[in-house]
Structure formats: structure tokens, C-alpha cells
Write an enzyme that holds these catalytic residues in place. Structure first.
Site, mmCIF file in Angstrom:
data_model
loop_
_atom_site.group_PDB
_atom_site.id
_atom_site.type_symbol
_atom_site.label_atom_id
_atom_site.label_comp_id
_atom_site.label_asym_id
_atom_site.label_seq_id
_atom_site.Cartn_x
_atom_site.Cartn_y
_atom_site.Cartn_z
ATOM 1 C CG LEU A 153 33.148 43.217 36.816
ATOM 2 C CD1 LEU A 153 32.356 42.191 36.012
ATOM 3 C CD2 LEU A 153 34.146 43.930 35.911
ATOM 4 N N GLY A 204 50.085 45.855 36.739
ATOM 5 C CA GLY A 204 51.260 46.722 36.833
ATOM 6 C C GLY A 204 52.555 45.996 36.497
ATOM 7 C CB CYS A 257 35.988 40.085 36.042
ATOM 8 S SG CYS A 257 36.157 41.065 37.558
#
Ligand SMILES: Cc1cc2nc3c(=O)[nH]c(=O)nc-3n(C[C@H](O)[C@H](O)[C@H](O)COP(=O)(O)O)c2cc1C
Length: 355
Positions: free
Chosen positions: A94, A238, A151
Site C-alpha cells: 500500500l 493474473g 490487502c
């Protein structure tokens, strides 16, 4: 005539041509009406203006900016990126400029480009999150907030801390009471039940959910006998995560009535169409932008081409078309749906009552 694309026999149909063909690409995300369902994922598109020279950011459904925290952050020690067989690991931690510079430098630039802006915010505690929201809520040009409850790369206030349904519900109720802007809760996939978190967010008054953030992953440097990241683990994104993210997204869709935005491994239009088919109301393009900076624009073009080829009137005719809406496991996990407050006024009343 449609041009054949260089990388195969998929036709390229520019979006404005699709618009001329009368395609309706607009989607509703709670109080937001977005011109189309293609968003760029937080942290993979900077603060938005960095990509203005390669694509017209005003043409995207929305730009979700890098997560801003109550104070500027330097992020984690290097190495912060590692490539893997079918995706990437990151432990950025972050890194961001903080709310003051976000407001004075970054936001005006993105606003001047005409983008629909969703500001991503994150914090260590519910109280900090409320203060941060209050700081940014009045800023012109912010259509909504995505709350980063997920996160995996921070010690405090990360995915683990927020993986508690009651905490999420109370936090969202607190935020709901402070703004009428759209509130989108971004969920971690690394939990026993995404459905439980999704329902808690809905009950707290979220307008929408993003499913999902990165999966915790690791890679080892055999020579140095160390993790390939400075911090042992990182977030995997991804193509490697697309089937996993799709299942989590489908689980969230089955659990709630509020819109779900799909994220995780969307590299092209067909990936996006899979998420929309399971019922995601919009999608986010993340890692693909690192491979092809115009990826989000291409995803939009490919969605439009697909819909036009099938003579569909618009994207809403495709959303949720899967004949088998969710896997039996997802439906079991979703359990009975509780009814959510439907109107904005009802959501505000519910939020006040929950406080
Ligand atoms: C380098 C990098 C930085 C990221 N930073 C953020 C962030 O600041 N806030 C956030 O909510 N998600 C962040 N993410 C997660 C992405 O927004 C996205 O949810 C995730 O990468 C999965 O989508 P993808 O596979 O299409 O990349 C980051 C991802 C990457 C790869």
C-alpha cells in the site's frame, strides 16, 4: 467491414462503432450509472492520469485509484514483485501519497481527464477509515469509494483483520452514515466463506462488492534460499487466479442482492464475459495493464464485439446468463439470502439503526 485482429481471428470492433450499432453498455452499480462495465483495478493503474497517453480514461466505466491510507506510506522493502508461471506476486504494501496529496495533486489531474473516479481507501481500524472517508467525501469528482478490506501485504489492517463479518458490517454501517457516495467493499478470497463476508457488507449498507483481491502466494529463490519477495508472501494476480476468482465471484453473487464487481485474472474480453455471465455487474482489469497498457480499452472493445456478433441489445442481456447460476457448493455457502434495504434512503436508515 470488421478488421481481423493481428493475434487471431477475433474481430476488432471499436467501441464507438458498437455504440453506433445501438449497443447499450451502461450498467448500474448501486447509485452509480457507469457508461460501461470495464473498470481498472486499484493499484494497477496508478492514480489514473499515468495512462492518459495510451488510452482515453474517460471512456472506461470507471478508474479505481491506488488505495489511499490515512497517512502516506512507503510500502514494503524490496523485492516487491516476482513473476510466476501464470501470474505475478506483489508485496507493494500500500505505498501511496496519502490523502492530502491525493486531494491536491492526483484527483484534479484525473478529474480534468473526465474520468469517472472511484477512490480506493484503506485503513487499520474502522475509526481511521471513517475519518479518512470524512476527509475525502466532499471532494468533487469522486463518484464512489472502494474500501480495501483485503490487502494481503500489510501487517495491520489487512485482509486478516477485515475477515470478520461482524466487524465488516459495523464498519460499513459507520461509513454509510457518513456519505451518500457509492460504497463498494473489496473482499479477500483468502477466507473460509466469501459469502459470509459478502452478506455482512450488504447488511452494513454497502452498495456493491468487489470480488476478489489477490490470493496469498509465495515463490522461493533456490540459490539464495529465500523468498523471492522481501516480505515472505505476496498477493498472486493474473491468469493463474482467474478460475479461483471466478468461483469466489460466483459465490458472492449467489449470496447477496447488491451488485458484485468481478476481479481476478481478467486478461481479455472473453475472461470479462465469463465474470459477467456468472452475474458480475461489472469487471476490473488489473495485471493485464502491466502486460498491455491498453488492455482495459481492448477488453471493452472485445466485449462490444461479442455482444454485437450475437445481436444482443446490450451488456445487461449478457449479465447473469449462465444457465447454472452458481455451483452447488457456492449455493450451500451462500445460504438463505437476507433481504437488503433497497433504496438509498432505506440504506441510510438501516445504517443509522446499526450504529
Ligand atoms: C502491483 C499491484 C498493486 C495492487 N495494489 C492494490 C491496491 O492498492 N489496492 C487494492 O485494493 N488492490 C490492489 N491490487 C489488487 C488489484 O486491484 C486486483 O484486485 C488484483 O490484482 C486481481 O486482479 P488481476 O488478476 O486482474 O490483477 C494490486 C495488485 C497489483 C498486481
Amino acid at each position: 467491414m470488421r478488421r481481423a485482429s493481428r493475434n487471431g481471428n477475433r474481430p476488432e470492433v471499436p467501441v464507438d462503432r458498437a455504440a453506433k450499432a445501438g449497443l447499450d453498455l451502461a450498467v448500474r452499480i448501486g447509485p452509480l450509472r457507469l457508461a460501461n462495465p470495464v473498470l481498472v483495478a486499484s493499484g494497477t493503474f496508478g492514480y489514473g492520469d499515468e495512462y492518459a497517453h495510451v488510452l482515453d480514461v474517460a471512456r472506461l466505466g470507471a478508474v479505481i485509484t491506488k488505495t489511499v491510507t490515512p497517512k502516506p506510506r512507503a510500502g514494503n522493502p524490496p523485492a516487491r514483485i516476482a513473476e510466476t508461471a501464470a501470474g505475478m506476486l506483489n508485496s507493494i504494501g500500500l505505498e501511496n501519497v496519502g490523502p492530502e496529496r491525493f486531494r491536491s495533486e492526483k484527483l484534479p489531474k484525473l478529474r480534468s481527464l473526465g474520468a469517472t473516479i472511484i477512490a480506493s481507501i484503506g485503513a487499520d481500524t474502522p475509526e481511521e477509515l471513517e475519518r479518512l472517508l470524512a476527509q475525502l467525501a466532499g471532494e468533487p469528482g469522486i463518484a464512489g469509494f472502494e474500501i480495501n478490506f483485503s490487502c494481503p501485504n500489510v501487517a495491520k489492517g489487512g485482509a486478516r483483520y477485515w475477515a470478520v463479518p461482524r466487524r465488516l458490517e459495523r464498519t460499513l454501517a459507520g461509513l454509510r452514515a457518513r456519505t451518500r457516495a457509492a460504497l463498494i467493499a473489496k473482499l479477500s478470497p483468502d477466507v473460509t466463506s466469501v459469502a459470509d463476508l459478502a452478506r455482512a457488507c450488504e447488511q452494513g449498507g454497502a452498495d456493491a462488492l468487489t470480488a476478489v483481491n489477490t490470493f496469498v502466494g509465495m515463490a522461493v529463490d533456490l540459490g539464495h534460499r529465500r523468498s523471492r519477495l522481501g516480505r515472505a508472501t505476496g498477493g498472486l494476480s493474473g491468469p493463474a487466479i482467474k478460475p479461483l476468482a471466478l468461483a469466489k465471484c460466483s459465490e458472492a453473487v449467489a449470496a447477496v442482492r447488491i451488485p458484485v464487481i468481478g476481479s481476478g485474472g481478467i486478461m481479455n474480453g472473453r475472461d470479462a464475459l465469463e465474470f459477467l455471465a456468472v452475474g458480475a455487474r461489472a469487471i476490473q482489469v488489473g495485471t493485464a495493464t502491466f502486460v498491455r497498457p491498453r488492455a482495459a480499452a481492448q477488453v471493452l472493445e472485445e466485449i462490444a464485439a461479442f455482444l454485437a456478433e450475437r445481436n444482443l441489445a446490450g451488456v445487461n442481456d449478457w449479465i447473469g446468463v449462465l444457465r447454472q447460476p452458481a455451483s452447488p457448493a457456492a449455493l450451500r455457502a451462500a445460504g438463505p439470502r437476507r433481504s437488503a434495504p433497497r433504496t438509498s434512503a432505506a440504506r441510510h436508515r438501516a445504517a443509522r439503526a446499526a450504529r
